[in-house]
Design a protein around this motif. Structure first.
Motif, PDB file in Angstrom:
ATOM      1  N   ILE A  35      -1.344 -12.795 -21.237  1.00  0.00           N
ATOM      2  CA  ILE A  35      -0.529 -12.095 -20.207  1.00  0.00           C
ATOM      3  C   ILE A  35       0.149 -12.768 -19.761  1.00  0.00           C
ATOM      4  CG2 ILE A  35      -1.634 -10.630 -18.116  1.00  0.00           C
ATOM      5  CD1 ILE A  35      -4.707 -10.720 -18.286  1.00  0.00           C
ATOM      6  N   LYS A  36       0.869 -11.814 -19.801  1.00  0.00           N
ATOM      7  CA  LYS A  36       2.475 -12.219 -18.534  1.00  0.00           C
ATOM      8  C   LYS A  36       2.548 -10.312 -18.325  1.00  0.00           C
ATOM      9  CE  LYS A  36       5.027 -15.327 -22.306  1.00  0.00           C
ATOM     10  NZ  LYS A  36       6.200 -15.313 -22.860  1.00  0.00           N
ATOM     11  N   THR A  37       4.186 -10.798 -17.160  1.00  0.00           N
ATOM     12  CA  THR A  37       4.722 -10.111 -16.645  1.00  0.00           C
ATOM     13  C   THR A  37       5.604  -9.598 -16.387  1.00  0.00           C
ATOM     14  OG1 THR A  37       3.596 -11.031 -14.741  1.00  0.00           O
ATOM     15  CG2 THR A  37       5.166  -9.828 -14.302  1.00  0.00           C
ATOM     16  N   LEU A  38       6.567  -8.821 -16.572  1.00  0.00           N
ATOM     17  CA  LEU A  38       7.535  -7.669 -17.250  1.00  0.00           C
ATOM     18  C   LEU A  38       8.052  -7.754 -15.846  1.00  0.00           C
ATOM     19  CD1 LEU A  38       6.722  -5.385 -19.856  1.00  0.00           C
ATOM     20  CD2 LEU A  38       6.810  -7.744 -19.921  1.00  0.00           C
ATOM     21  N   ARG A  39       9.640  -7.534 -15.380  1.00  0.00           N
ATOM     22  CA  ARG A  39      10.798  -7.619 -14.912  1.00  0.00           C
ATOM     23  C   ARG A  39      10.767  -6.467 -14.724  1.00  0.00           C
ATOM     24  NH1 ARG A  39      15.196  -8.073 -14.692  1.00  0.00           N
ATOM     25  NH2 ARG A  39      15.087  -8.458 -12.301  1.00  0.00           N
ATOM     26  N   GLY A  40      10.719  -5.348 -15.355  1.00  0.00           N
ATOM     27  CA  GLY A  40      11.088  -3.614 -14.987  1.00  0.00           C
ATOM     28  C   GLY A  40       9.846  -3.086 -13.906  1.00  0.00           C
ATOM     29  N   ARG A  41      10.961  -2.198 -13.281  1.00  0.00           N
ATOM     30  CA  ARG A  41       9.623  -1.826 -12.542  1.00  0.00           C
ATOM     31  C   ARG A  41       8.979  -0.577 -12.685  1.00  0.00           C
ATOM     32  NH1 ARG A  41      11.368  -3.532  -7.813  1.00  0.00           N
ATOM     33  NH2 ARG A  41       9.196  -3.857  -7.375  1.00  0.00           N
ATOM     34  N   LEU A  42       7.636  -0.374 -12.368  1.00  0.00           N
ATOM     35  CA  LEU A  42       6.587   0.823 -12.123  1.00  0.00           C
ATOM     36  C   LEU A  42       7.129   2.114 -11.090  1.00  0.00           C
ATOM     37  CD1 LEU A  42       5.278   2.344 -14.605  1.00  0.00           C
ATOM     38  CD2 LEU A  42       2.860   1.411 -13.086  1.00  0.00           C
ATOM     39  N   THR A  43       7.909   3.015 -10.872  1.00  0.00           N
ATOM     40  CA  THR A  43       7.772   3.415  -9.787  1.00  0.00           C
ATOM     41  C   THR A  43       7.062   4.407  -9.149  1.00  0.00           C
ATOM     42  OG1 THR A  43      10.668   3.829 -10.504  1.00  0.00           O
ATOM     43  CG2 THR A  43       9.228   4.523  -8.036  1.00  0.00           C
ATOM     44  N   HIS A  44       6.224   3.430  -7.947  1.00  0.00           N
ATOM     45  CA  HIS A  44       4.853   4.444  -7.123  1.00  0.00           C
ATOM     46  C   HIS A  44       5.061   5.134  -6.551  1.00  0.00           C
ATOM     47  CE1 HIS A  44       0.950   3.582  -6.092  1.00  0.00           C
ATOM     48  NE2 HIS A  44       0.853   5.138  -6.718  1.00  0.00           N
ATOM     49  N   TYR A  45       5.283   6.429  -6.862  1.00  0.00           N
ATOM     50  CA  TYR A  45       5.342   7.330  -5.274  1.00  0.00           C
ATOM     51  C   TYR A  45       3.536   8.207  -5.351  1.00  0.00           C
ATOM     52  CZ  TYR A  45       9.656   8.810  -7.764  1.00  0.00           C
ATOM     53  OH  TYR A  45      10.716   8.528  -7.943  1.00  0.00           O
ATOM     54  N   THR A  46       3.361   6.876  -3.810  1.00  0.00           N
ATOM     55  CA  THR A  46       1.908   6.670  -3.591  1.00  0.00           C
ATOM     56  C   THR A  46       1.402   7.908  -2.828  1.00  0.00           C
ATOM     57  OG1 THR A  46       0.918   5.488  -2.540  1.00  0.00           O
ATOM     58  CG2 THR A  46       2.125   4.587  -1.863  1.00  0.00           C
ATOM     59  N   HIS A  47       2.771   8.480  -1.868  1.00  0.00           N
ATOM     60  CA  HIS A  47       1.911   9.519  -1.221  1.00  0.00           C
ATOM     61  C   HIS A  47       3.308  10.274  -0.929  1.00  0.00           C
ATOM     62  CE1 HIS A  47       1.896   6.344   2.078  1.00  0.00           C
ATOM     63  NE2 HIS A  47       2.910   6.798   2.244  1.00  0.00           N
ATOM     64  N   ARG A  48       2.807  11.190  -0.158  1.00  0.00           N
ATOM     65  CA  ARG A  48       3.977  12.578   0.281  1.00  0.00           C
ATOM     66  C   ARG A  48       4.841  12.800   1.361  1.00  0.00           C
ATOM     67  NH1 ARG A  48      -0.418  16.150  -3.277  1.00  0.00           N
ATOM     68  NH2 ARG A  48      -1.367  16.017  -0.868  1.00  0.00           N
ATOM     69  N   ASP A  49       3.391  12.421   2.343  1.00  0.00           N
ATOM     70  CA  ASP A  49       4.055  12.186   3.660  1.00  0.00           C
ATOM     71  C   ASP A  49       2.729  11.165   4.101  1.00  0.00           C
ATOM     72  OD1 ASP A  49       1.838  14.118   4.076  1.00  0.00           O
ATOM     73  OD2 ASP A  49       3.143  15.935   3.893  1.00  0.00           O
TER      74      ASP A  49
ATOM     75  N   TYR B 285       0.289  -6.908 -20.789  1.00  0.00           N
ATOM     76  CA  TYR B 285       1.292  -7.278 -20.399  1.00  0.00           C
ATOM     77  C   TYR B 285       1.604  -6.534 -18.652  1.00  0.00           C
ATOM     78  CZ  TYR B 285       4.055  -8.645 -23.928  1.00  0.00           C
ATOM     79  OH  TYR B 285       4.801  -9.083 -24.848  1.00  0.00           O
ATOM     80  N   LYS B 286       1.429  -7.598 -17.428  1.00  0.00           N
ATOM     81  CA  LYS B 286       1.774  -6.455 -16.021  1.00  0.00           C
ATOM     82  C   LYS B 286       2.771  -5.871 -15.496  1.00  0.00           C
ATOM     83  CE  LYS B 286      -2.011 -10.069 -14.033  1.00  0.00           C
ATOM     84  NZ  LYS B 286      -2.257 -11.000 -12.811  1.00  0.00           N
ATOM     85  N   LEU B 287       2.819  -4.598 -14.821  1.00  0.00           N
ATOM     86  CA  LEU B 287       4.154  -4.227 -14.587  1.00  0.00           C
ATOM     87  C   LEU B 287       4.288  -4.120 -13.269  1.00  0.00           C
ATOM     88  CD1 LEU B 287       3.109  -1.481 -17.568  1.00  0.00           C
ATOM     89  CD2 LEU B 287       4.513  -3.712 -17.683  1.00  0.00           C
ATOM     90  N   PRO B 288       5.221  -5.035 -13.186  1.00  0.00           N
ATOM     91  CA  PRO B 288       5.457  -4.743 -11.187  1.00  0.00           C
ATOM     92  C   PRO B 288       5.254  -3.387 -10.550  1.00  0.00           C
ATOM     93  CG  PRO B 288       7.158  -6.465 -12.496  1.00  0.00           C
ATOM     94  CD  PRO B 288       6.314  -5.347 -13.472  1.00  0.00           C
ATOM     95  N   TRP B 289       5.505  -2.932  -9.458  1.00  0.00           N
ATOM     96  CA  TRP B 289       5.096  -1.902  -8.603  1.00  0.00           C
ATOM     97  C   TRP B 289       6.315  -1.535  -8.256  1.00  0.00           C
ATOM     98  CZ3 TRP B 289      -0.456  -1.577  -6.428  1.00  0.00           C
ATOM     99  CH2 TRP B 289      -1.122  -0.042  -7.194  1.00  0.00           C
ATOM    100  N   ALA B 290       6.826  -0.343  -7.954  1.00  0.00           N
ATOM    101  CA  ALA B 290       7.822  -0.155  -7.164  1.00  0.00           C
ATOM    102  C   ALA B 290       7.083   0.366  -6.163  1.00  0.00           C
ATOM    103  CB  ALA B 290       9.815   0.054  -7.802  1.00  0.00           C
ATOM    104  N   VAL B 291       7.015   0.644  -5.192  1.00  0.00           N
ATOM    105  CA  VAL B 291       6.088   1.524  -4.501  1.00  0.00           C
ATOM    106  C   VAL B 291       7.172   2.420  -3.667  1.00  0.00           C
ATOM    107  CG1 VAL B 291       4.868   2.202  -2.428  1.00  0.00           C
ATOM    108  CG2 VAL B 291       3.990   0.555  -4.053  1.00  0.00           C
ATOM    109  N   THR B 292       7.526   3.912  -3.650  1.00  0.00           N
ATOM    110  CA  THR B 292       8.544   4.980  -3.153  1.00  0.00           C
ATOM    111  C   THR B 292       8.487   5.251  -2.259  1.00  0.00           C
ATOM    112  OG1 THR B 292       9.704   4.067  -4.849  1.00  0.00           O
ATOM    113  CG2 THR B 292      10.465   5.837  -3.766  1.00  0.00           C
ATOM    114  N   ILE B 293       8.743   5.411  -0.901  1.00  0.00           N
ATOM    115  CA  ILE B 293       7.567   5.797   0.121  1.00  0.00           C
ATOM    116  C   ILE B 293       8.619   6.686   1.332  1.00  0.00           C
ATOM    117  CG2 ILE B 293       5.286   5.982   0.089  1.00  0.00           C
ATOM    118  CD1 ILE B 293       5.197   3.860   2.429  1.00  0.00           C
TER     119      ILE B 293
END
Length: 669
Positions: free
Chosen positions: A569-583, A519-527
């Motif tokens: 392979i399938k893609t799910l809907r829920g989000r994988l929160t990604h805190y890609t960098h601090r500042d 399964y692929k998990l959609p990113w939710a980049v948070t910055i």
């Protein structure tokens, strides 16, 4: 005191169900729901309830307001013409889409209420028909031998009656899954009756749309019935054409005399006028009022008959051509997005194994398909009844579909899951990462590469296996972690990622009875305080997979998970929160590191960059792709900054590759 949520349910039922009884009922209910949504938005009531805003709804919102924006710009460019202002007033209703979404989502309106509202459309069609017969003292033959319009324009009535009837049949099929026999019979009879009554309008676009609306039912039935549908659908359409006097006469005239009837000849003429306007002003069109003024001037000049003033001044009797004539290429794009973005979003959920979601998706596809075909001979988005019905139907079905999806993840996983995480100096992230991983993992494995902070200490408090190793590169390190996993399934996480509660429920539900091997998990980049849903942040990396036979590539950076061929392979809907960098400083540091590692990886594989033109072009292409093609602009200022950052990383990566080849060239010279 009346529960506001129940009031919202009632308004939706009244609005959709009463649309054909009176356009004022539809407009009033839509406005009241939108006002409620504005109040809820101001109070942030929905977000306080923990609503995880689906990015699909944001994309739908964009398609609606983009249509309004293009219309406004077209009106402004023509000088704020009075005729154009009236059209803009109709189009402006689309700005109510998001308040409607907020109100309907807050009320947790699901499939049952939505289908109940749709069923009332069929009831109103039948009621209008029976009242008309009674008013004519039972003269059924008189009603059957004339174009039936239910007291309004026959085209509007026929199109919406057909759509309402077909949607009611979808509702009947939903209640079959709900094992509600009485409702199944009522909805099926009501829907079929509404479809038959709609044919009395003698609307030709109904006959064009009918086969495609029937095809939209196919995903909801079993495989055997699907095969039968290939035979039944053409037979039903042929029967509808044969029994339609207007369509039969049109076909006979075309086949025997080679001539179209007067109605189609008029449409061909106005379509030609619309195309001429597009050719004259391809990027701006003639303006919202420009089409009306063109027809009036052509009639005044004697180039068109006077009866065009009665039938054809308001619009070009075709949604695509009307938007092309009035707003040019942007108008074509705005129309396409308004039809095909909803169609794509609903279409992606047709195969859902959750019955309510699949049936709502089929209903949503029907609405978009119906308006596409209705718009072949009518400018549906220039008529307030058509436009408002589309607005309320799409917003209610979409909101209900995602509400049902969220509520459908109820099963517990039946497979052992190992979570693997590699770290180095991640004390700010590791605790939250491990706590989120525990929502779906029975075993957590952490491989650290010599952290000098408290990462290892914190990891040992929550993980099952923690080891400190050297650093051989991302691919090899993740492969080492994978080899220590004992679970049937593996979740590969980075320390700056979090499994959201919604994603955790979805993973556990799917692993109760997996329907794929990975399964692929959609990113939710948070910055910078914002969650990014689009651009490259909207990607879905493969992170969850059946362990057997899987390995990681040995890349220094941007490693890949190597899945054996033939696996699903399938893609799910829920989000994988990604805190890609601090500042921003960390962003610059991390971007430079990844760009240089990318340069080294490509150099290791023998890749070359011969001139600096290539890095420049690749950087520009990356910006266009991230910001425009992947809708990064919908993420606002942060989306723009992110697109520029990605473009810079791409430039640096290929510029670095260019520099790596320079010493070798120098030595040769």
């Amino acid at each position: 005191m009346l529960n506001p949520r129940l009031a919202f349910h009632a308004l939706l039922i009244i609005g959709l169900g009463g649309a054909l009884l009176s356009s004022s009922i539809l407009a009033g209910a839509t406005l009241l729901l939108a006002i409620a949504g504005m109040v809820l938005s101001a109070r942030k009531s929905l977000y306080k309830d923990g609503w995880d805003k689906p990015k699909e709804l944001r994309l739908l919102h964009f398609s609606f307001w983009f249509f309004v924006l293009v219309s406004f710009l077209s009106w402004a460019l023509e000088g704020f013409d009075y005729e154009g202002g009236k059209t803009l007033g109709t189009h402006a209703r689309f700005i109510l889409f998001w308040p409607l979404i907020v109100a309907i989502s807050y009320a947790r309106i699901g499939a049952r209420t939505t289908f109940a509202a749709i069923g009332l459309v069929a009831v109103s069609v039948i009621g209008i028909f029976l009242v008309t017969i009674a008013a004519r003292q039972g003269a059924l033959g008189q009603v059957l031998n004339s174009r039936f319009g239910g007291g309004i324009n026959p085209i509007s009535f026929g199109n919406l009656a057909l759509l309402g009837g077909m949607l009611t049949i979808v509702a009947a099929m939903f209640f079959v899954r709900e094992t509600r026999g009485g409702l199944v019979v009522l909805f099926f009879i009501g829907g079929t009756a509404a479809v038959l009554i709609s044919m009395l309008s003698e609307t030709r676009s109904n006959l064009v749309a009918l086969p495609f609306l029937l095809i939209a039912l196919v995903p909801l039935v079993g495989k055997r019935l699907r095969i039968a549908g290939l035979i039944v659908v053409p037979m039903l359409v042929a029967g509808a054409i044969i029994t339609s006097d207007r369509m039969s006469s049109s076909l006979n005239g075309l086949l025997h005399d080679g001539q179209l009837d007067s109605g189609m000849e008029i449409r061909l003429e106005v379509w030609g006028q619309a195309l001429n306007m597009l050719r004259e002003s391809p990027w701006s069109g003639a303006g919202l009022g420009g089409y009306t003024h063109r027809i009036e001037s052509e009639v005044a000049a004697g180039n068109l008959p006077e009866h065009f003033l009665d039938c054809c001044t308001g619009h070009a009797h075709n949604d695509l051509l009307n938007n092309a004539a009035t707003s040019g290429i942007p108008g074509i794009l705005s129309w396409a997005l308004l039809i095909f973005i909803p169609l794509a979003i609903f279409g992606r959920n047709l195969s859902s194994r959750h019955a309510a979601t699949a049936h709502l998706a089929a209903a949503g596809c029907m609405v978009s398909l119906g308006y596409f075909f209705f718009g072949l001979t009518e400018a549906t988005f220039n008529r307030t009844l058509f436009l408002t019905f589309y607005l309320l139907a799409v917003s209610s079905i979409a909101s209900a579909m995602f509400t049902e999806l969220s509520a459908s993840y109820v099963r517990n996983r039946a497979r052992k899951v190992s979570a693997t995480i590699i770290t180095k100096n991640e004390e700010d992230h590791i605790t939250d990462c491990l706590k989120s991983a525990r929502l779906v993992a029975d075993e957590i494995i952490v491989l650290d590469s010599g952290s000098t902070d408290r990462t290892v200490e914190l990891a040992r408090e929550l993980a099952d296996v923690v080891e400190v190793t050297d650093w051989p590169g991302f691919g090899i390190q993740k492969q080492r972690a994978l080899e220590k996993a004992t679970g049937e399934w593996v979740l590969s996480l980075d320390a700056d990622e979090r499994v959201t509660p919604e994603l955790a429920r979805e993973i556990n539900d799917h692993l109760a009875d997996p329907d794929a091997d990975a399964y692929k998990l959609p990113w939710a980049v948070t910055i910078y305080g914002s969650r990014l849903d689009f651009g490259r942040s909207g990607r879905a990396p493969l992170r969850l997979f059946r362990r057997e036979g899987v390995s990681f590539s040995d890349a220094l950076v941007h490693e890949r998970i190597l899945i054996p061929s033939g696996r699903k392979i399938k893609t799910l809907r829920g989000r994988l929160t990604h805190y890609t960098h601090r500042d921003f400083g960390h962003s610059l540091e991390k971007s430079a590191k990844y760009a240089w590692l990318g340069s080294l990886e490509k150099h290791r594989k023998g890749k070359k960059t011969r001139t600096m033109i290539y890095p420049t072009l690749r950087g520009l292409m990356t910006f266009v792709q991230v910001y425009f093609i992947r809708f990064g602009f919908l993420d606002g200022a942060v989306g723009y900054l992110t697109a520029v950052t990605y473009a810079q990383v791409t430039f640096n990566k290929y510029a670095g590759l260019w520099t790596l080849d320079r010493p070798a060239r120098f030595e040769k010279s």
